[in-house]
Design an enzyme around this catalytic site. Sequence first.
Site, mmCIF file in Angstrom:
data_model
loop_
_atom_site.group_PDB
_atom_site.id
_atom_site.type_symbol
_atom_site.label_atom_id
_atom_site.label_comp_id
_atom_site.label_asym_id
_atom_site.label_seq_id
_atom_site.Cartn_x
_atom_site.Cartn_y
_atom_site.Cartn_z
ATOM 1 N N HIS A 63 0.848 -1.180 0.000
ATOM 2 C CA HIS A 63 0.000 0.000 0.000
ATOM 3 C C HIS A 63 0.884 1.230 0.000
ATOM 4 O O HIS A 63 1.945 1.227 0.627
ATOM 5 C CB HIS A 63 -0.895 0.008 1.260
ATOM 6 C CG HIS A 63 -2.073 0.914 1.134
ATOM 7 N ND1 HIS A 63 -1.989 2.257 1.398
ATOM 8 C CD2 HIS A 63 -3.350 0.670 0.738
ATOM 9 C CE1 HIS A 63 -3.173 2.795 1.191
ATOM 10 N NE2 HIS A 63 -4.018 1.866 0.784
ATOM 11 N N ASP A 92 -8.027 -5.586 0.372
ATOM 12 C CA ASP A 92 -8.494 -6.423 -0.729
ATOM 13 C C ASP A 92 -8.075 -7.874 -0.605
ATOM 14 O O ASP A 92 -8.586 -8.730 -1.330
ATOM 15 C CB ASP A 92 -7.967 -5.869 -2.053
ATOM 16 C CG ASP A 92 -8.622 -4.555 -2.384
ATOM 17 O OD1 ASP A 92 -9.801 -4.410 -2.043
ATOM 18 O OD2 ASP A 92 -7.960 -3.686 -2.956
HETATM 19 N N1 ACO Z 1 3.996 -7.768 -4.647
HETATM 20 C C1 ACO Z 1 5.348 -7.787 -4.841
HETATM 21 N N2 ACO Z 1 6.127 -6.700 -4.708
HETATM 22 C C2 ACO Z 1 5.548 -5.550 -4.370
HETATM 23 C C3 ACO Z 1 4.160 -5.460 -4.147
HETATM 24 C C4 ACO Z 1 3.373 -6.624 -4.294
HETATM 25 N N3 ACO Z 1 2.057 -6.596 -4.100
HETATM 26 N N4 ACO Z 1 3.844 -4.196 -3.825
HETATM 27 C C5 ACO Z 1 4.984 -3.497 -3.854
HETATM 28 N N5 ACO Z 1 6.037 -4.326 -4.170
HETATM 29 C C6 ACO Z 1 7.456 -3.945 -4.254
HETATM 30 C C7 ACO Z 1 7.756 -3.114 -5.493
HETATM 31 O O1 ACO Z 1 8.100 -3.936 -6.592
HETATM 32 C C8 ACO Z 1 8.877 -2.261 -5.012
HETATM 33 O O2 ACO Z 1 10.057 -3.044 -4.981
HETATM 34 P P1 ACO Z 1 11.499 -2.378 -5.269
HETATM 35 O O3 ACO Z 1 11.700 -1.357 -4.180
HETATM 36 O O4 ACO Z 1 12.459 -3.518 -5.212
HETATM 37 O O5 ACO Z 1 11.402 -1.754 -6.636
HETATM 38 C C9 ACO Z 1 8.516 -1.962 -3.552
HETATM 39 O O6 ACO Z 1 7.724 -3.083 -3.137
HETATM 40 C C10 ACO Z 1 7.743 -0.670 -3.355
HETATM 41 O O7 ACO Z 1 6.564 -0.726 -4.149
HETATM 42 P P2 ACO Z 1 5.987 0.457 -5.031
HETATM 43 O O8 ACO Z 1 5.271 -0.117 -6.206
HETATM 44 O O9 ACO Z 1 7.051 1.479 -5.294
HETATM 45 O O10 ACO Z 1 4.940 1.067 -4.007
HETATM 46 P P3 ACO Z 1 3.756 2.030 -4.372
HETATM 47 O O11 ACO Z 1 3.434 2.766 -3.129
HETATM 48 O O12 ACO Z 1 4.052 2.829 -5.590
HETATM 49 O O13 ACO Z 1 2.566 1.028 -4.760
HETATM 50 C C11 ACO Z 1 0.722 -0.434 -4.611
HETATM 51 C C12 ACO Z 1 1.580 0.616 -3.892
HETATM 52 C C13 ACO Z 1 0.295 0.079 -6.008
HETATM 53 C C14 ACO Z 1 -0.541 -0.676 -3.807
HETATM 54 C C15 ACO Z 1 1.537 -1.744 -4.753
HETATM 55 O O14 ACO Z 1 1.928 -2.207 -3.479
HETATM 56 C C16 ACO Z 1 0.775 -2.832 -5.516
HETATM 57 O O15 ACO Z 1 0.765 -2.812 -6.749
HETATM 58 N N6 ACO Z 1 0.131 -3.789 -4.769
HETATM 59 C C17 ACO Z 1 -0.660 -4.827 -5.402
HETATM 60 C C18 ACO Z 1 -1.982 -4.253 -5.859
HETATM 61 C C19 ACO Z 1 -2.913 -3.985 -4.694
HETATM 62 O O16 ACO Z 1 -3.127 -4.827 -3.833
HETATM 63 N N7 ACO Z 1 -3.523 -2.783 -4.708
HETATM 64 C C20 ACO Z 1 -4.533 -2.417 -3.708
HETATM 65 C C21 ACO Z 1 -4.130 -1.171 -2.986
HETATM 66 S S1 ACO Z 1 -5.270 -0.867 -1.693
HETATM 67 C C22 ACO Z 1 -6.639 -0.241 -2.412
HETATM 68 O O17 ACO Z 1 -6.665 0.395 -3.449
HETATM 69 C C23 ACO Z 1 -7.863 -0.536 -1.722
#
Ligand code: ACO
Length: 436
Positions: free
Chosen positions: A313, A371
């Site tokens: 998140h 979720d």
């Molecule tokens: N699975 C694996 N790796 C992940 C995940 C995940 N679900 N989420 C983040 N990471 C990793 C990224 O690859 C990144 O790694 P790095 O530093 O080696 O490059 C690091 O963790 C940071 O992640 P970011 O994508 O930079 O974080 P951001 O804050 O931009 O994204 C997000 C947050 C979009 C929610 C992301 O965690 C994601 O895509 N999660 C899966 C989708 C999801 O569950 N979304 C629901 C959000 S809650 C809602 O809307 C109700």
Amino acid sequence: MKLADYKTTLSFTNGQPSLEMPVYNGSIGPDVIDIRKLYSQTGMFTYDPGFLSTASCQSTITFIDGDKGELLYRGYPIEQLATNCDFMETCHLLLYGELPNARDKHDFTQTVMHHTMVHEQMQFFLRGFRRDAHPMAVLTGLVGALSAFYHDSTDINNPEHREVAAIRLIAKMPTLVAMAYKYGVGQPFLYPQNNLSYAGNFLRMMFGTPCEEYKVNPVLERAIDRIFTLHADHEQNASTSTVRLCGSSGTNPFAAISAGVACLWGPAHGGANEACLYMLENIQANGGIAKVGEFMEQVKDKNSNVKLMGFGHRVYKNYDPRAKLMQETCNEVLKELGLGNDPLFKLAKALEKIALEDDYFVSRKLYPNVDFYSGIVQRAIGIPVNLFTGIFALARTVGWVAQLNEMISDPEYKIGRPRQMFTGSVKRDVPPMNKR
Ligand code: ACO
């Protein structure tokens, strides 16, 4: 804006004079540096794609402490609201700032339930869609179309119009979501039944038919009500910011909320519950719990493009408090329906256990979000996977409306108009065709 609580100085290494800027304390959460005069005083913009360090507004509605894993609506912890209040009380709180007393609750519920029907012509509009259209595509259209059917509440600058539009949106969303579902499965639409609760009425419009009496199961009613409460607002997330930006041009509330529905659809936002359930089904179909380790290796492989959906998140760097409550509801619903051995629930728990102990997730502070479990609950209730985001949109409507109305009432609000750092070509002349 109040007077500065203190000041900070921005200094430059290019010889430009330094600049003093006001800093304000919120009631809780990070202080903010007021950069509104930065451009007029320095000719410079700030650069913050994704709003990682930018507060786009001041708000009194919802507060998240991402490090603690805390969510407050108007100061009240989500755990207390989800346990002691229902969705109608939560709507009253978000819209008007206070929890209702018994009389206010009764009046507010009556007002909302009085508006549950939609204009009869809307079903003919709906019938223009393909039967196999994704419900979010249908909902984006239906919510936008409300402005055509309820033109008498579209003046965003008129407080009475805003109030009526707010009630209409909250009241009619369950009807529209249920209509989108019934249309897809080819069953007749059911008119709302206003002596039921908000959640009970929704369940009946979804799963009842005109041929038989529908008895609302109180455990499922409570579960749906909790899903609504947990999704009701979440401060300046992508869809809420979309609603605010769209509404800042002075467009009508229905148009602004339909923009929010469209934004919510994306898999990085509200679409994650759908994506999460497809992920679980996929792992289950390919070997289930025995294959969890293999799947996790793919998630950790940067070249695989596989994510653990329902994890991570932008704001929570701790357990999402809504995920804990959702897991509790998941247990209750599965027990009630005799699905205690649901393989997807077991799979989700196994994935969560591994992730919470794995250095990849621990070091990046990736925890389950709301979720991760909400899809399993909804699937058990009988809601089809492609409607999950529609349920989220239904629940978030009150938050969108409260945030939109807060913005319109804010004397400091202006049309949202971000600037850019231009990195394209400098000015050049159009060459004649034979020289291109
Ligand atoms: N699975 C694996 N790796 C992940 C995940 C995940 N679900 N989420 C983040 N990471 C990793 C990224 O690859 C990144 O790694 P790095 O530093 O080696 O490059 C690091 O963790 C940071 O992640 P970011 O994508 O930079 O974080 P951001 O804050 O931009 O994204 C997000 C947050 C979009 C929610 C992301 O965690 C994601 O895509 N999660 C899966 C989708 C999801 O569950 N979304 C629901 C959000 S809650 C809602 O809307 C109700």
